[in-house]
Motif scaffolding. Structure first.
Motif, mmCIF file in Angstrom:
data_model
loop_
_atom_site.group_PDB
_atom_site.id
_atom_site.type_symbol
_atom_site.label_atom_id
_atom_site.label_comp_id
_atom_site.label_asym_id
_atom_site.label_seq_id
_atom_site.Cartn_x
_atom_site.Cartn_y
_atom_site.Cartn_z
ATOM 1 N N ASP A 127 -16.332 -11.417 60.751
ATOM 2 C CA ASP A 127 -14.929 -11.036 60.866
ATOM 3 C C ASP A 127 -14.586 -10.951 62.349
ATOM 4 O O ASP A 127 -15.012 -10.025 63.048
ATOM 5 N N PRO A 128 -13.840 -11.929 62.880
ATOM 6 C CA PRO A 128 -13.615 -11.961 64.330
ATOM 7 C C PRO A 128 -12.765 -10.792 64.826
ATOM 8 O O PRO A 128 -12.883 -10.391 65.985
ATOM 9 N N ILE A 129 -11.914 -10.248 63.998
ATOM 10 C CA ILE A 129 -11.025 -9.171 64.458
ATOM 11 C C ILE A 129 -11.826 -7.915 64.774
ATOM 12 O O ILE A 129 -11.688 -7.300 65.827
ATOM 13 N N ASP A 131 -15.171 -7.843 64.811
ATOM 14 C CA ASP A 131 -16.464 -8.234 65.357
ATOM 15 C C ASP A 131 -17.627 -7.689 64.532
ATOM 16 O O ASP A 131 -18.560 -7.095 65.055
ATOM 17 N N VAL A 132 -17.532 -7.827 63.215
ATOM 18 C CA VAL A 132 -18.647 -7.396 62.358
ATOM 19 C C VAL A 132 -18.911 -8.451 61.304
ATOM 20 O O VAL A 132 -18.063 -9.316 61.038
ATOM 21 N N TRP A 133 -20.085 -8.340 60.669
ATOM 22 C CA TRP A 133 -20.393 -9.185 59.521
ATOM 23 C C TRP A 133 -20.046 -8.402 58.272
ATOM 24 O O TRP A 133 -20.490 -7.272 58.108
ATOM 25 N N VAL A 134 -19.244 -8.989 57.414
ATOM 26 C CA VAL A 134 -18.892 -8.284 56.180
ATOM 27 C C VAL A 134 -19.421 -9.074 54.993
ATOM 28 O O VAL A 134 -19.501 -10.308 55.060
ATOM 29 N N PRO A 135 -19.788 -8.371 53.898
ATOM 30 C CA PRO A 135 -20.257 -9.107 52.725
ATOM 31 C C PRO A 135 -19.105 -9.886 52.090
ATOM 32 O O PRO A 135 -17.986 -9.381 52.011
ATOM 33 N N ALA A 136 -19.407 -11.108 51.710
ATOM 34 C CA ALA A 136 -18.395 -11.920 51.037
ATOM 35 C C ALA A 136 -18.968 -12.404 49.720
ATOM 36 O O ALA A 136 -20.169 -12.640 49.605
#
Lengths: 559, 304
Positions: A127-129, A131-136
């Motif tokens: 997630d660039p906004i 700056d984290v990795w989120v589960p998709a």
């Protein structure tokens, strides 16, 4: 083997009769399978002919129908609507419209995903906004399988409705007479053409005279074709509470069964060929996919991995399940019958009171009595309290330290305690129906109580309750409550494979299935394989018994 | 043989023999009846004692765990008070009550529709439908639970909202249990329908005005069994509630009170009290409607 007539049979000695019966049984087995095979062949033949007839009818309706009928092949309900059966026409058309829209928007997608059961599993997305990795979440295998099954249901329903729509057109045309008239018209033309072809040497006059004869004949026939008005929408609605009343009554129950029984069963049968489990649920964890016959191999084929085989465990549980069903059914049956007989006996007073005491125990919800009895038999429970007071040592009846055979025996004994009241009720009703003069004449002939029981009571009971015995046998095979609430399967079996969910010595297949789905890992695929095997066992037993018990053969005679 | 008989059959001997025979019969009957009474008394004890123990232990105050004796040293209502104030028992009871009422209503309608249709109406596919349901019934019901749980979870009908979910699960496929009431409808004479049809009634009127008024026993039997079912169900209820204490029925809830050895020591007498509270209304209802239950069970077994 020679088959004896009844007179010849009566001439045999007792021992000969016994062996004759056994021989009959074994001779009957191949014939039994032959019968089943023949039935399958007959069914396939009938089915083939049925399909052929359907196609023939489809083509003939198209050839003989008018433009309304022909357009109905593409636009469902067109024929009905233009023939002023508005209700039917609109329903057919709506169904087709919904089907096309559904298939375009969703159904096509689900069906196309069915072979792979999903391609993109759950993953992490950047997630660039923030700056984290989120589960998709990717594709959901569970939903793909479920909606594919539903879509296939829908497609089958559509094909059926389409066929119905065409049949409807044919029937309508037959009622208003347009189709038979058109057929006769065609026949007339054909006859005239044939006439010309077959008699080229006729003079014009003769020809026209003969043609006229044919025309007159057919015109007469065409005029005689009856023409009745079609049913209006109002008639259709009224028939739902009259001649078509069964449709109204069955709509709700059958829908319920289709959605809550048939659909889940088909789904679970399919799951047996996948690796769907708590670890691969297709959404929060990995996707699941088709694995072919792997699961059946795990359950049925002997494999010695790490000293424990799943198939050996399965065999042991199956053996205990059958043993349990046998003992639970017949112990209850005979003891319940005996209790009913001694309460029924002449000269016993307070009959009503004895019966009420037993019936009372049916009324109390089973889980209370089962859980309570479980606690009574526990190591620190009342029974062991009594045993210690009498100077004995406490016994592990049904806990994890118990001997498997002690636990199994205790379960069967407690089940007798639970089951006798039901059987007493059933047997009481039936015993009262046995004509008293049978017993009187037996007494005069000098039969003692035991002989009377063996020659009168037992055959009658077995005859009348044959189907009940079968259902109660299969019911006991799936008797979840008694085992689960009483022992929970304890004591745990030793030397079982890790994927067997700590199966116990008193576990039936059904409680094992429950354990497999509820313990960590939730191996749904193993559970559904076991479920399918339970079905097969029950079905095989039912088929064999149905062909043996007498009540099934001459049902009407004794009513 | 015959001569001997002739010789001994003087009036006095006959009288004597009759007497002796009479005496012997009575004596043997008395003995056998005594034995039977003895068996029946023992049976009564064996069948009732667990329930008497249950009631006695629910009144025990001095300890809440399992003990080796039966009669409490100190009597009191503590366990009942605890049950209603410190556990979710009232919630479980209401859950089960609502489920049982709704299931009884829905299931009765569905079962009666199904059995009436199969018994008294003739239509294409009737035999197929019956065979189909027979085969379906051979699948263990537990198998459907996994998917039903997932589907109901998507519809938000599980865990704390388990009531509508369980009602659906119980009622929806109840049409397959039509055997007993079909047996009942089979016994009503066909001439009743025919007479009504001749008088111009349509089939719906035949059902509502002729058959239904005669069906009181089977309606009550179906209502009673449908109402009692949810009180004892464990497998589906525990699956759908999924450890959420707000969505449990009494069986799952009371079982959760004593599921671990530690909680047995704390809650055992409370469990007994809960058992008594659940058993009393059901038993009273059952004893009132006993007659219908017995009729249904007996008929059902005979019809298969």
């Amino acid at each position: 083997m020679k088959k004896y007539s009844s007179l010849e049979y009566l001439r045999l000695t007792k021992i000969q009769r016994f062996f004759y019966k056994i021989a009959c049984f074994f001779v009957g087995i191949p014939q039994f399978f032959k019968k089943i095979g023949l039935a399958i062949v007959k069914f396939a033949k009938k089915f083939g002919i049925g399909v052929k007839d359907e196609f023939k009818d489809l083509v003939m309706t198209f050839v003989n129908g008018d433009y309304k009928t022909r357009i109905s092949y593409a636009i469902m309900g067109f024929g009905s609507f233009t023939r002023k059966q508005y209700g039917r026409g609109i329903l057919f058309f709506l169904f087709e419209a919904i089907f096309i829209v559904y298939m375009a928007l969703a159904g096509g997608y689900w069906i196309s995903m069915l072979p792979s059961l999903g391609k993109i599993g759950p993953h992490q997305e950047y997630d660039p906004i923030w700056d984290v990795w989120v589960p998709a979440y990717g594709d959901n295998s569970f939903k793909i399988l479920l909606y594919s099954v539903l879509t296939i249901f829908f497609i089958v329903a559509f094909i059926y409705t389409w066929r119905l729509n065409i049949k409807q057109n044919r029937i309508s045309e037959e009622i208003i007479g347009s189709m038979p008239k058109r057929c006769l018209e065609k026949e007339k033309k054909q006859k005239i053409v044939e006439l010309k072809k077959n008699n080229p040497d006729l003079s014009t006059e003769e020809l026209s005279q003969k043609t006229k004869e044919i025309e007159d004949e057919y015109n007469q026939k065409i005029e005689e074709v009856p023409s009745k008005p079609l049913k209006s929408t109002k008639d259709d609605v009224m028939s739902l509470i009259d001649n078509e009343f069964h449709k109204t009554l069955l709509a709700l129950p059958v829908t319920g069964i289709l959605i809550f029984t048939v659909m889940p069963i088909i789904f679970m049968i399919l799951v047996a060929f996948t690796n769907y489990s708590g670890q691969a649920n297709g959404y929060t964890n990995h996707l699941f996919h088709w694995v072919g016959m792997d699961n059946f191999n795990t359950v049925l084929v002997w494999s010695n991995s790490g000293g424990a085989s799943f198939s050996a465990t399965f065999g042991e549980v199956l053996a205990w399940t059958l043993m349990w069903a046998f003992f639970a059914t017949f112990s209850n049956y005979f003891l319940g019958m005996i209790v009913a007989m001694i309460i029924n006996k002449k000269g016993i007073k307070l009959k009503k009171w004895w019966r009420t005491v037993l019936v009372l125990t049916i009324a109390i919800p089973q889980f209370i009595s089962l859980l309570y009895v479980n606690k009574m038999f526990s190591y620190t429970g009342v029974i062991n309290g009594v045993i210690t007071n009498l100077g004995g040592t406490p016994v592990h009846f049904m806990d994890d330290y118990a001997e498997p055979w002690v636990s199994r025996l205790t379960v069967i004994l407690v089940n007798i305690w639970i089951g006798i009241p039901y059987l007493m009720l059933i047997a009481t009703g039936i015993l009262m129906n046995i004509p008293a003069d049978l017993y009187e004449s037996a007494q005069i002939d000098g039969a003692n109580v035991f002989q009377q029981y063996m020659k009168i009571t037992l055959p009658y009971m077995l005859f009348v309750t044959g189907p009940y015995l079968l259902t109660s046998f299969t019911g006991n095979m799936n008797n979840f409550n008694v085992i689960f609430l009483l022992t929970g399967g304890a004591p745990t079996m030793i030397n079982t494979p890790p994927n067997a969910a700590s199966v116990g010595s008193t576990d039936l297949l059904i409680t094992w299935l429950f354990k497999i789905t509820t313990t960590a890992g939730s191996k749904y695929y193993l559970a559904s394989v076991i479920g399918i095997l339970v079905f097969l066992v029950v079905a095989i037993i039912s088929i064999i018994v149905y062909n043996i018990i007498p009540s099934n053969k001459n049902e009407e005679d004794f009513q | 043989m015959a001569e001997e008989l002739l010789n001994t059959n003087t009036p006095e001997v006959v009288e004597h023999k009759k007497d002796k025979r009479h005496m012997g019969l009575t004596a043997s009957r008395t003995i056998s009846n005594t034995v039977i009474y003895f068996i029946l008394v023992i049976m009564t004890v064996v069948w009732l004692v667990p329930f008497i123990f249950l009631v006695l232990q629910s009144f025990r105050v001095e300890s809440t765990g399992m003990v080796g004796y039966i009669i409490p040293e100190q009597w009191g209502f503590n366990n009942y008070v605890n049950l209603f104030t410190n556990t979710k028992f009232p919630k479980w009871f209401m859950n089960t009550f609502i489920i049982a009422l709704a299931t009884a209503a829905l299931q009765t309608i569905i079962v009666l529709c199904m059995s009436y249709t199969l018994s008294r109406l003739r239509f294409g596919g009737r035999k197929f439908l019956m065979n189909f349901m027979l085969v379906l019934g051979m699948f263990p019901g537990m198998l459907t639970m996994i998917i039903l749980y997932r589907v109901l979870a998507d519809l938000h009908m599980t865990q704390q909202n388990s009531i509508p979910g369980l009602i659906l699960v119980y009622a929806a496929s109840s049409g397959m249990g039509y055997y007993v009431s079909k047996g009942f409808f089979d016994t009503l004479p066909k001439s009743l329908d025919e007479a009504a049809r001749v008088d111009g009634a349509n089939r719906a009127q035949v059902l509502l005005k002729v058959i239904l008024p005669l069906s009181k026993p089977i309606v009550i039997y179906t209502l009673l069994t449908a109402f009692m079912g949810p009180w004892g169900d464990f497998a589906f209820a525990s699956y759908i509630a999924f450890n959420n204490s707000n969505g449990m029925n009494v069986a799952v809830g009371l079982n959760s009170l004593i599921s671990t050895p530690a909680s047995i020591g704390k809650n055992y007498t409370m469990f007994c009290a809960g058992g008594v509270v659940v058993a009393i209304p059901i038993t009273v209802l059952f004893l009132f409607l006993q007659k219908y239950y017995v009729e249904g069970v007996t008929g059902g077994a005979v019809k298969g």
